[in-house]
Motif scaffolding. Structure first.
Motif, short mmCIF file in Angstrom:
data_model
loop_
_atom_site.label_atom_id
_atom_site.label_comp_id
_atom_site.label_asym_id
_atom_site.label_seq_id
_atom_site.Cartn_x
_atom_site.Cartn_y
_atom_site.Cartn_z
N ARG A 1 0.82 -1.42 -0.04
CA ARG A 1 0.05 0.04 -0.07
C ARG A 1 1.03 1.60 0.11
O ARG A 1 0.53 2.34 -0.72
N TRP A 2 1.83 0.77 1.13
CA TRP A 2 2.84 2.18 1.46
C TRP A 2 3.75 2.64 -0.60
O TRP A 2 3.46 3.84 -0.97
N GLY A 3 3.63 1.81 -0.52
CA GLY A 3 4.60 2.29 -2.28
C GLY A 3 4.15 2.01 -3.58
O GLY A 3 4.10 2.71 -4.05
N PHE A 4 3.20 2.06 -3.28
CA PHE A 4 1.79 2.19 -4.48
C PHE A 4 1.38 3.50 -4.58
O PHE A 4 1.31 4.05 -5.27
N LEU A 5 1.20 4.12 -2.30
CA LEU A 5 1.04 5.48 -2.98
C LEU A 5 2.30 6.48 -3.44
O LEU A 5 1.34 7.62 -3.50
N PHE A 6 3.34 6.22 -2.89
CA PHE A 6 4.22 7.09 -3.38
C PHE A 6 3.72 7.14 -4.89
O PHE A 6 4.67 7.25 -5.75
N PHE A 7 3.90 5.58 -5.66
CA PHE A 7 3.83 5.76 -7.06
C PHE A 7 2.90 6.60 -7.55
O PHE A 7 3.23 7.43 -8.78
N THR A 8 1.79 6.38 -6.79
CA THR A 8 0.26 7.19 -6.78
C THR A 8 0.69 8.76 -7.27
O THR A 8 0.86 9.59 -8.07
N PHE B 1 2.92 13.80 -10.01
CA PHE B 1 3.75 14.80 -10.36
C PHE B 1 4.49 14.66 -11.78
O PHE B 1 4.34 15.56 -12.92
N TYR B 2 4.82 13.39 -12.36
CA TYR B 2 5.34 13.36 -13.36
C TYR B 2 4.26 13.23 -14.54
O TYR B 2 3.99 13.61 -15.67
N ALA B 3 3.85 12.21 -14.83
CA ALA B 3 2.02 11.96 -15.98
C ALA B 3 1.28 13.34 -15.33
O ALA B 3 0.53 12.69 -16.40
N GLN B 4 1.02 13.74 -14.39
CA GLN B 4 -0.47 14.96 -14.07
C GLN B 4 -1.49 14.34 -14.49
O GLN B 4 -2.14 14.15 -15.53
N GLY C 1 -8.90 5.71 -2.62
CA GLY C 1 -7.49 5.32 -1.78
C GLY C 1 -5.71 4.67 -1.95
O GLY C 1 -5.31 4.79 -1.41
N TRP C 2 -6.31 5.25 -3.55
CA TRP C 2 -4.53 3.94 -4.04
C TRP C 2 -4.63 4.88 -4.82
O TRP C 2 -3.07 5.15 -5.56
N LEU C 3 -5.51 5.66 -6.03
CA LEU C 3 -5.10 6.63 -7.03
C LEU C 3 -5.09 8.02 -7.25
O LEU C 3 -4.72 8.53 -8.30
N CYS C 4 -5.39 8.67 -5.94
CA CYS C 4 -5.86 10.03 -5.72
C CYS C 4 -4.14 10.53 -5.72
O CYS C 4 -4.50 9.75 -4.26
N PRO C 5 -3.41 11.31 -6.55
CA PRO C 5 -2.46 11.53 -5.56
C PRO C 5 -2.74 12.68 -4.91
O PRO C 5 -1.38 12.60 -4.19
N PHE C 6 -3.02 13.44 -5.23
CA PHE C 6 -3.92 14.29 -3.47
C PHE C 6 -3.85 13.65 -2.30
O PHE C 6 -3.54 13.64 -1.15
N GLY C 7 -5.22 12.30 -1.92
CA GLY C 7 -5.43 11.85 -1.42
C GLY C 7 -4.40 11.36 -0.80
O GLY C 7 -3.85 10.84 0.61
N ALA C 8 -3.12 10.16 -1.88
CA ALA C 8 -2.13 9.65 -1.29
C ALA C 8 -0.82 11.38 -0.48
O ALA C 8 -0.77 11.07 0.24
N LEU C 9 -1.49 11.52 -0.72
CA LEU C 9 -0.84 12.98 -0.13
C LEU C 9 -0.67 13.41 1.32
O LEU C 9 -0.13 13.80 2.44
#
Length: 700
Positions: A443-450, A456-459, A510-518
């Motif tokens: 989960r934490w690895g995927f959150l960093f990927f997200t 940040f990269y793929a927008q 919970g997994w694919l929202c970048p701001f949610g991961a932040l």
């Protein structure tokens, strides 16, 4: 009676007299585009353009882009521009009349947009314009007819739509109103015309084009001998400076003889039936492609023109063991390339065209000499047959989004691979929950990927803007091409939409929202810094989670009433500030976004729970989910409250039920339920088993 009839006649004619009338504001803008104009006339009744004269001489036309090519922008509405085009097909300038592109209105500001459109001034339809969003190059290539424009890295989709609108509308105006740009009767390759021929026979009969220039001729054009250019190779006796061969592969007479039967059929399978393929082959000191040419891209050194219009040619990079140019008697060649011919202008293979080869040789690191060689390209007419109805250029050319998907193939591949991995993980969650450390690390690895890759990269930050853009597109006339312009957002939306019916809103939130991961990371930091974690009372929590639904309704409803107002209200989302612009923005927006993260360090995912209109929209659709994946047992909530107390987002009711409208699928409750040391049901079961063993031992 006569007076009344005269009045009615005047009133009836009044609309005709005012149709296309030029107001003062527009007149002033056109005057800016044509400073030497002395007479700017009203819009023509037969075509929506404004003729511009200097004394009695027609010097060009001005027109509004939405009257010619009303392509939808990223926000679902066209970008309205006033465009000036002189009588030779050159842009005199562009003025933005109206637009709704959110990244320019409330993100980067409009200055990057104005800087982008300023690049068109002085450029011609005879040039091939390539948008470069890396910002690494701009201006005309020294080797050919390609012009590189600086794009806007955070607004790639918007500038590509603007470019397509400018070029497609200018092409239509040029073909309709400018001499020298009219299109000849269209042709296509004859599919029944073929016989085996050698290389020499193909050239002799005009099925292959042949052209060459000697070292002496190029020295004359450059004005200096080749020995003055240290990097230029010196010719052997009789060796040409450049020798070119070219042919229209779609014609079976050419395609079968150059590629063989199997190779020709494989090429058609790979490129599709509508692709127009031009083969260009060269040998000599100066090939048509440089050594550092990137396969799959457009060449800088070589260009193609037809009817004074530049055509896009792009290497299709399909050569393999089954697709090779190997004609009988073919000489040894230095470079062979298959180009896909496209662009706004459209290609007529049976009409005359011109290959343009740019030659640049350096005398030293400061001084270089350049010349452009024009190579007539015309094939034997028995290769072609007339087409009764000419295809419309906007229908026959390759859509812009196809090129975008090809350019971002690596990003798309990584995204699809990650989504596949996430799907497998969620499908096997009931097996994997026996390994809590694995779930936690994944989960934490995927959150960093997200956050770092998807965000940040793929927008790839989805937004409520995408929701009301979809509604507006359906309302005004749906076009899938607009949504395909951003492959990352398109893939994420399709995946999210499908997953709503399987897992509900939680998979995205919970997994694919970048701001949610932040936010998740901010909450973790708050705990590590030992900030006091605020538990919102249950009564207030159940009321506050409803707040995001009226926010969603206001935003969507406002978009139909006033898109400008909706664009301002959508700033309730901090996504643009935090993810798209990396917090580099006017300070009130930064304070708001950072403030939400700071609040989230005390109240877990505060924004997600109470304010997010995107989450509200997904929750509404998530009600249609087909499965309830998160198991419950009899003691959940009666009396056990361990899962509820551990749920950071408070998506579990006191009676143990999971609120799927709020659940972000973090899987913490799944792990607890399987943990023999945490789940009360498991603890009691172990206790009963120990008592049973004791009783059995005593009885024995």
């Amino acid at each position: 009676m006569r007076g009344r009839l005269l009045l009615l006649l005047v009133l009836a004619c009044f609309p005709l007299a005012t149709y296309g009338a030029l107001d003062d504001e527009k007149h002033a803008l056109i005057q800016e585009l044509f400073p030497k104009a002395t007479d700017i006339r009203d819009r023509l009744p037969d075509y929506p353009v404004y003729p511009v004269y200097q004394l009695q001489e027609l010097i060009g036309y001005a027109y509004e882009s939405r009257d010619i090519s009303p392509l939808q922008g990223f926000a679902g509405k066209p970008v309205s521009m006033l465009i000036g085009l002189d009588s030779r097909g050159r842009f005199t300038g562009i003025r933005i009349l109206n637009h709704h592109e959110p990244v320019f209105l409330h993100g980067l500001g409009e200055e990057p947009l104005f800087e982008f459109i300023d690049q068109y001034e002085g450029r011609s339809l005879t040039e091939q314009i390539v948008i470069d969003t890396s910002g690494s190059r701009s201006g005309k290539s020294p080797d050919g007819n390609v012009v590189h424009f600086d794009g806007v890295s955070k607004a790639t989709v918007s500038v590509l739509i603007i470019n397509d609108t400018v070029l497609s509308s200018a092409l239509k105006v040029a073909r309709k109103k400018l001499a020298g740009f009219t299109q000849e009767a269209p042709t296509r390759a004859r599919t029944d015309f073929y016989q085996p021929l050698s290389w020499a026979q193909l050239i002799d009969r005009g099925y292959l084009g042949h052209w060459q220039i000697s070292p002496a001729e190029i020295e004359q054009k450059l004005g200096s001998p080749l020995v003055d250019y240290p990097d230029a190779p010196q010719p052997d006796p009789g060796e040409p400076f450049t020798e070119l061969f070219f042919g229209y592969i779609n014609a079976p007479m050419v395609g079968h003889n150059l590629l063989g039967d199997e190779g020709f059929e494989r090429l058609k399978e790979k490129t599709g039936p509508d692709a127009q393929i031009l083969a260009v082959m060269s040998r000599g000191l100066y090939p048509h492609l440089p050594d550092d040419f990137t396969p799959g891209s457009s060449p800088d050194r070589l260009g193609l023109q037809q009817n004074n219009l530049s055509l896009d040619i792009r290497d299709i990079n399909v050569f393999d063991q089954n697709i090779q140019i190997t004609a009988d008697g073919m000489p040894e060649l230095g470079r062979t390339t298959l180009f896909r011919v496209g662009g706004n202008a459209g290609f007529n293979p049976g009409a005359e065209a011109t290959l343009k080869l740019g030659v640049t040789l350096r005398k030293n690191h400061l001084v270089a000499d350049s010349t452009e060689l024009e190579i007539p390209m015309a094939f034997a007419q028995d290769l072609f047959e007339a087409v009764e109805v000419a295809p419309r250029p906007e229908d026959s050319r390759q859509p812009v989004w196809i090129g975008l998907w090809k350019e971002r193939w690596l990003t798309i591949s990584l995204l699809v691979l990650s989504l596949t991995l996430l799907t497998v993980f969620f499908a096997r969650q009931r097996t994997l929950r026996r390994h809590p450390k694995l779930i936690h690390r994944f989960r934490w690895g995927f959150l960093f990927f997200t956050l770092f890759f998807i965000g940040f990269y793929a927008q790839g930050q989805l937004s409520v803007v995408n929701i009301y853009t979809l509604f507006l597109a359906i309302w005004d006339g749906f076009s899938l091409n607009v949504f395909l312009m951003d492959p990352v957002l398109f893939i994420l939306w399709i995946y999210t939409f499908v997953s709503l019916f399987i897992w509900g809103r939680g998979l995205f939130c919970g997994w694919l929202c970048p701001f949610g991961a932040l936010q998740e990371m901010a909450a973790w930091l708050g705990e590590k810094l030992k900030f006091r974690q605020v538990k919102v009372p249950e009564k207030w929590h159940r009321r506050l989670i409803l707040l995001k639904y009226p926010i969603l309704l206001v935003l969507v409803g406002t978009a139909f009433y006033s898109l400008e107002l909706a664009e301002k209200l959508v700033e309730v989302e901090p996504f643009k500030t935090g993810i798209t612009l990396f917090f580099v923005r006017y300070w009130p927006f930064v304070v708001y976004a950072v403030g939400l993260l700071v609040v989230g360090m005390f109240i877990h995912k505060f924004y997600c729970r109470y304010l997010c209109p995107l989450g509200a929209g997904l929750a509404v659709l998530g009600k249609l989910r087909l499965f309830s994946w998160l198991d419950r047992v009899e003691l959940c909530g009666k009396p056990c409250q361990h899962c509820k107390n551990s749920c950071g987002i408070n998506a579990i009711h006191k009676d143990g039920r999971i609120d799927y409208n709020e659940c972000i699928q973090c899987l913490e409750c799944v792990v607890i339920l399987k943990d023999e040391n945490q789940c009360v049901d498991k603890v009691l079961e172990q206790k009963r088993q120990r008592q049973a063993r004791i009783l059995a031992t005593d009885a024995g």
